[in-house]
Design a protein around this motif. Structure first.
Motif, short mmCIF file in Angstrom:
data_model
loop_
_atom_site.label_atom_id
_atom_site.label_comp_id
_atom_site.label_asym_id
_atom_site.label_seq_id
_atom_site.Cartn_x
_atom_site.Cartn_y
_atom_site.Cartn_z
N UNK A 136 0.83 -1.21 0.00
CA UNK A 136 0.00 0.00 0.00
C UNK A 136 0.86 1.26 0.00
N UNK A 137 1.94 1.24 0.78
CA UNK A 137 2.84 2.39 0.81
C UNK A 137 3.48 2.61 -0.56
N UNK A 138 3.86 1.54 -1.23
CA UNK A 138 4.45 1.66 -2.58
C UNK A 138 3.42 2.20 -3.57
N UNK A 139 2.20 1.75 -3.44
CA UNK A 139 1.14 2.22 -4.33
C UNK A 139 0.89 3.71 -4.14
#
Length: 142
Positions: A136-139
């Motif tokens: 989610x953080x990468x997204x």
């Protein structure tokens, strides 16, 4: 989400056991030798019980019984709550919570193929959540 089989593949499937006629002292020594908190109790290859450090503390030590004289059969839990290797970690955690147990033998074709602890399942759950958070953080960042 992982299955109990996958947890066992990661942690190993070695199963330590004791017979019902062993002394509690023998069982506690085996747990200490292997740095584990529970042993399955086998009569031949048949699962007949489980003994844990908690059994020792509550059913032997606090009752003033003698570890070298008390037999495993006298303090083990039977029947044993077990799981199938195809069950998910969530199913395993739910079963352990419902039955108030910390060690869950995994059975395939009436044979113990491993034991998972509550710690094993919580560790897996945290790892799964960490993976989702990273994704989610990468997204969000990308």
């Amino acid at each position: 989400m992982k299955t109990l089989r996958q947890i066992l593949d990661e942690k190993g499937t070695e199963v330590f056991s004791v017979t019902p006629d062993a002394t509690v002292l023998d069982a506690i020594q085996a747990m200490a030798d292997h740095d584990i908190g529970a042993l399955v109790v086998l009569d031949g290859e048949m699962l007949v019980g489980i003994i844990t450090e908690r059994h020792y503390a509550r059913r032997v030590f606090l009752k003033g019984k003698s570890s070298p004289k008390t037999k495993v059969r006298d303090i083990m839990t039977t029947p044993v709550v077990c799981a199938d290797p195809g069950q998910s970690t969530d199913q395993g955690l739910a079963l352990m919570t419902e039955k108030k147990i910390r060690h869950l033998p995994v059975i395939r074709e009436n044979r113990v193929i491993g034991i998972v602890s509550i710690g094993d399942l919580v560790k897996s759950k945290i790892s799964d959540q960490r993976f989702v958070i990273d994704q989610l953080e990468r997204y969000i960042s990308g």
